[in-house]
Design an enzyme around this catalytic site. Structure first.
Site, mmCIF file in Angstrom:
data_model
loop_
_atom_site.group_PDB
_atom_site.id
_atom_site.type_symbol
_atom_site.label_atom_id
_atom_site.label_comp_id
_atom_site.label_asym_id
_atom_site.label_seq_id
_atom_site.Cartn_x
_atom_site.Cartn_y
_atom_site.Cartn_z
ATOM 1 N N ASP A 177 -5.663 2.012 8.921
ATOM 2 C CA ASP A 177 -3.939 2.074 7.914
ATOM 3 C C ASP A 177 -4.912 1.195 6.914
ATOM 4 O O ASP A 177 -4.895 -0.081 6.866
ATOM 5 C CB ASP A 177 -3.089 1.252 8.442
ATOM 6 C CG ASP A 177 -1.774 1.667 7.605
ATOM 7 O OD1 ASP A 177 -2.344 2.325 6.227
ATOM 8 O OD2 ASP A 177 -0.927 1.520 8.363
ATOM 9 N N CYS A 222 0.219 5.845 1.468
ATOM 10 C CA CYS A 222 -0.354 6.063 3.134
ATOM 11 C C CYS A 222 0.500 7.230 3.287
ATOM 12 O O CYS A 222 -0.155 8.438 3.994
ATOM 13 C CB CYS A 222 0.819 5.096 3.329
ATOM 14 S SG CYS A 222 1.117 5.643 5.508
ATOM 15 N N ASP A 245 -7.109 6.396 6.399
ATOM 16 C CA ASP A 245 -5.951 6.438 5.032
ATOM 17 C C ASP A 245 -6.104 6.160 3.901
ATOM 18 O O ASP A 245 -5.716 7.625 2.916
ATOM 19 C CB ASP A 245 -4.314 6.441 5.345
ATOM 20 C CG ASP A 245 -3.762 5.409 5.124
ATOM 21 O OD1 ASP A 245 -4.302 4.262 5.127
ATOM 22 O OD2 ASP A 245 -2.060 5.044 4.995
#
Lengths: 672, 672
Positions: free
Chosen positions: B32, B72, B257
């Site tokens: 992430d 995201c 991501d």
């Protein structure tokens, strides 16, 4: 046992609620993109609207009613939720690739009324997302333009059952243009369910926000034709309501989702966009046929319906209030302002606006004011706009095309003296108090209604009290006030020439010129240590010059005794260059990046920042050099360039006998 | 009977499909907000990622892999749909007030795999909307930061059944900052499921896109700590996969991501935003541990999974292609460019960008370039950005804060010579062919992928071939090229003085000045009939002047012999005024609107448009007079003003002995 009692009490209450509600129906009629004054009863003497006019005679006509967003889907969501678009999630359209929809926690008036035992129907144009938040107990498929078909289905619904009250919305698709490609209003006769009433373009009234051009008149003729067709549908459903015997128990509201599809109306917060016809017929009140000047908004519709039907609202606060108590009061007090909120029309056209509109003034906050105002696709394709562009017109109606597309962050209008909203008083010193007062009210209202855009944007002049995280951006983008000018545009005051064997500099037309046959070292009288030095310059082809910084007042070798930042036509310079000779380099010491300089003859912006040992050179907002002199360890370089050690000195232009011009020369000194 | 045969055939085919698929599992691991190079195997020698490095040794490491949007929710939607954000509907976040979601017609890889008999799970950070398009056959609640808990649940899922293949995604919440308010990366130890590995801020590598400041290093230390924690989770799930005995049937992909939460990365199309680590372990290929330089994008992930699992795709074209055929080819041909598409992060921050990235160049189209670049709330609140603003820094990393916030419409970078993407070559004549070539490719790609933003916006230089309805706006906003200058800034060439009893005009610092003790009538040598006349002016307090149009060369009465448009300090003028004396009025004939003029001493822009009998006066883009001389019917006025009938004449400044300055005086003549 206890559970059974609770249940019994609940059923008793529920049946009481149903009984109470059974006497109270609602018929809501919504026109599509109709300006507030394009009805007979609102003063248009050409367009024929006998049925709407009759409703106005039997009810109350509001002179100051407002859609809070002039965009179809979002405006309907405000009508049906009682919440501004910024709070209900229907920020823009919900269909196709637009994908917006109500937030799941939001409840529509259909849900509330169904829970209260109502039958519900939304006939015609729905434009509602998502389906699950719009429960319709009756939902036949009727063509949007088939106004008699809509009336027929409406009558069927009204008469469907007598033990359940009804909430019926008929949302017409008129007078929305029927085609965005075809000329005029794109009237399609195959949609006609009534005998068409047509208008001659020469007879229509061209409103002041539009240019009086043939294509505009042709469009208005079609628009009138559709208004009159819709009016016949209104007549038909009112007749059916009368025949049903329920008219005396039915609140009737007529309005439009917002103003016309023409430029300056739809998707704007200008009057033609947001001001709407609004007629309420309450069978309980005896007075009728008068005008109510109370300022009402679409956020008031749900509270009014809940009030009329004695239905519980949701567990959050609605944004409006019931107008039933003031219906019979022509000039109600405390109804003096409305708030408007727009975010999107299409998902491709964000343009958040927040507005307070009082009886006399309007303040619009264009949150994304730097952006080009995006016309909705309906308007963009209208002949009115396309012909304006094709002709290269400077104006669209009463404003310039430029101002229509690029708006001020704050617009403040006096509607009494300037009904067309042209003269923006926001920066007019005589109106600064008014601006602040309206800004504060608007800000408080947006806070109260939970506007997420406040999390990212500061209402100017008010945001200081409660800044968003982006608060510092405004200052970062406006730092010119900290600078003082070093060149008065008319003389060399404050400067002195060294190496006077060269012919020196001249002042021409407000610029400082190093002529091709001139040059020498032109130093500031003052010394500067840590500073940001900004100037504009342009070079003749192949030119070479330089900016001395932290330099002593020398007649030779400033690039060694001080520091020289190169000025040079990288592309046109006729000889081979070392990396440290290109524009922006610290001469002979640190090379700069290339490619930022404009071609010779064009003006460039440059900034040289010196702070301790860090030297930064910025050309046309591109950082071409960012170096720390402490990192220079080469003993040969250090010995050759004693100037690298200096903490302060003069700034100077180092002319080399080629033409370079300078202007807007200014400096900000840093605190030591 | 026939129906039974069909069913039997179907079941046979289905069981074959299941059998084929049962050998082919997929494990997708998603970090992430991790920059592409912040792994040991990508060259960062400080951050410890032994497990990711091991995966790279056992698989293929891509050096040029790209998230197509550095946001995201939208990026994950690209990963799971194989469609760009502009085509799948997940334009921005789906949670809370953001409300975006996939379009209903779009199918996710989870739907496709479930239809092919797969078990599916997405453990950790889901960020997927709407639920119905993401079928998970296993969906336990595990804290996002509990990396061992995620591995444990993952192992349970892997071992759940042997007759069904699996598709397992573990989406970590590391190294996303754990708090936007707390300093550093906001590490929360209560999330730790493994022994923390900590880093000293002095040891971290500050990437070139960030300033080397204490708060940046503190943040990076926390970011490294989280990367290493996540790496331990990666180790645990890979170990479980080995133990399950299914590793030889399982394609493993590790990526992030998009880039870090720091300014310049997330929500940008700059390299730190979109370039990601991308490692693929295919148990079927023997070569491993090498680098593949093929340019791959997140749109390629779904096709790759479909290829590996022999699963049918949807009934529309996906935007990428399977990378399996080129996995073992370190320098595959035909993988030379990727396309990126960004729309929103939060719903409050539209910033549509479209990009083509080749091995050497990048061209970014900032569709809404006039708008201020909106930092995502994560970045906005990071100490890196807030301290930059607090200190009033001119730069954020390698670029100016101004350029970071206000970008060019087209950015074109040479990544070989300018890895930080600072020198925009878009307007550099030497690169015009490259710009056109890349623009054309980008435009063709967007057309092919059905980008709705093309319906409203023109890619400059390319849109002419296939214009959007807004095509004419660019010209309407840039009309200065049609004007010719009437004042050279240095002399009165082209002008002549009448009423020479007054002291006349002067040229000072590039401006044309009517001094307080000067004045007279300064006329153009030439005559003009229909034209747009533009100039800037500022008045001393109480000043009075005027612009003559269509005027004969007179020594007196130009306001009658020609037409005089008033120049006057409305606020400071010391005597009472008639309506037709205020600024912008046709003197003595037609009054102008007031309020548009800036206070004395400030520069105003004015334009006077004469076309036939229509006269328009625009001050500071506000239309203060728009009149048709044909509408003047008053015989007294007409007799007094013969000039109203004139079709052509000189333009002149009518000085009255008060100081007024003019500059940037220019004209465009209309064709008769």
């Amino acid at each position: 046992m206890r559970r059974q009692i609770v249940l019994t009490v609940f059923l008793l209450l529920a049946s009481e609620a149903c009984e109470a509600a059974s006497r109270r129906n609602v018929l809501l009629l919504i026109s599509d993109n109709q300006n507030w004054d394009d009805c007979g009863c609102y003063g248009n003497e050409v367009v024929q609207t006998p049925n709407i006019d009759r409703l106005a005679k039997e009810g109350v006509r509001f002179s100051h009613a407002f859609a809070t967003t002039a965009s179809c889907g979002p405006s309907r969501a405000v009508i049906y939720t009682g919440l501004h678009t910024h709070a209900n999630g229907q920020y823009g359209h919900g269909h196709g690739y637009h994908t917006f929809r109500l937030m799941p926690k939001v409840r529509t008036v259909f849900q509330m009324l169904v829970d209260n035992g109502y039958r519900t129907a939304l006939l015609g144009k729905q434009h509602t997302t998502p389906e699950e938040q719009y429960p319709f107990t009756f939902n036949p498929k009727i063509a949007n333009r088939d106004v008699l078909g809509l009336a027929k289905a409406g009558a069927e619904f009204i008469n469907q059952a007598d033990d359940q009250p009804f909430f019926l919305v008929i949302a017409y698709h008129d007078p929305h243009p029927t085609s965005i490609e075809r000329p005029g209003w794109g009237i399609r006769t195959d949609y006609e369910s009534v005998a068409p009433v047509t208008y001659d373009p020469k007879d229509v009234i061209v409103p002041s926000y539009l240019p009086d051009q043939p294509e505009v008149r042709e469009g208005l003729a079609g628009y009138y034709q559709q208004i009159t067709r819709m009016d016949q549908g209104v007549g038909a459903i009112l007749k059916s309501l009368d025949e049903s015997g329920k008219a005396n128990d039915t609140l009737v509201i007529f309005t439009s989702d917002h103003g016309s599809s023409e430029p300056g109306a739809m998707s704007n917060h200008y009057e033609p966009g947001v001001r709407v016809p609004f007629i309420v017929r309450n069978p309980d009140i005896e007075q009728h046929g008068f005008v109510n000047s109370g300022m009402v908004a679409f956020t008031d519709i749900v509270p009014t319906i809940l009030d009329w039907t004695e239905t519980d609202g949701p567990d959050y606060a609605l944004h409006g209030r019931s107008i039933l108590p003031i219906l019979a009061t022509p000039e109600p007090s405390g109804w003096d302002e409305v708030y408007l909120s727009h975010v999107f029309h299409e998902v491709t056209m964000p343009y958040p606006m927040r507005t307070i509109r009082t009886a006399q003034h309007k303040l619009i906050w264009n949150i994304d004011w730097r952006s080009e105002y995006p016309l909705p696709i309906d308007t963009l394709n209208r002949a009115t706009w396309q012909e304006t562009l094709r002709r290269g017109d400077r104006l669209i109606g009463p404003r310039t095309v430029k101002k229509f597309l690029l708006r001020d962050e704050i617009e403040l209008y006096d509607l009494q003296s300037d009904a067309d909203e042209i003269i923006n008083l926001a920066d007019n010193p005589a109106h600064s108090e008014l601006r602040l007062e309206l800004s504060r009210k608007l800000f408080a209202y947006l806070k109260k209604t939970g506007d997420p855009w406040l999390l990212r944007h500061d209402l100017p002049g008010v945001g200081e009290d409660d800044p968003s995280p982006a608060f510092g951006h405004r200052r970062a983008l406006n730092d010119e006030d900290d600078y003082v000018s070093l060149f008065d545009g008319g003389s060399l005051d404050g400067w002195q020439l060294r190496r006077a064997d060269r012919k020196g500099y001249a002042v021409e037309r407000g610029t400082l010129v190093c002529p091709a046959d001139g040059g020498g070292f032109l130093f500031t009288d003052k010394e500067y240590g840590d500073f940001s030095f900004r100037f504009e310059f342009r070079v003749a082809e192949g030119a070479n010059n330089g900016v001395a910084i932290r330099c002593p007042l020398v007649d030779e070798r400033p690039a060694y005794e001080g520091i020289e930042i190169q000025i040079l036509d990288n592309v046109g310079y006729p000889r081979a260059l070392k990396p440290t000779q290109y524009h922006g380099s610290i001469y002979d010491v640190v090379p700069a990046k290339r490619g930022a300089l404009k071609p010779s003859g064009e003006w460039n912006e440059e900034e040289i920042v010196c702070r301790g040992t860090r030297i930064v050179v910025i050309v046309n907002e591109m950082v071409i050099l960012d170096t720390d002199l402490d990192n220079i360890k080469d003993a040969v370089i250090l010995a050759k360039h004693p100037g690298l050690q200096r903490k302060t000195g003069h700034i100077g232009f180092l002319g080399h006998g080629s033409r370079v011009e300078f202007r807007n020369i200014r400096i900000k000194e840093f605190d030591p």
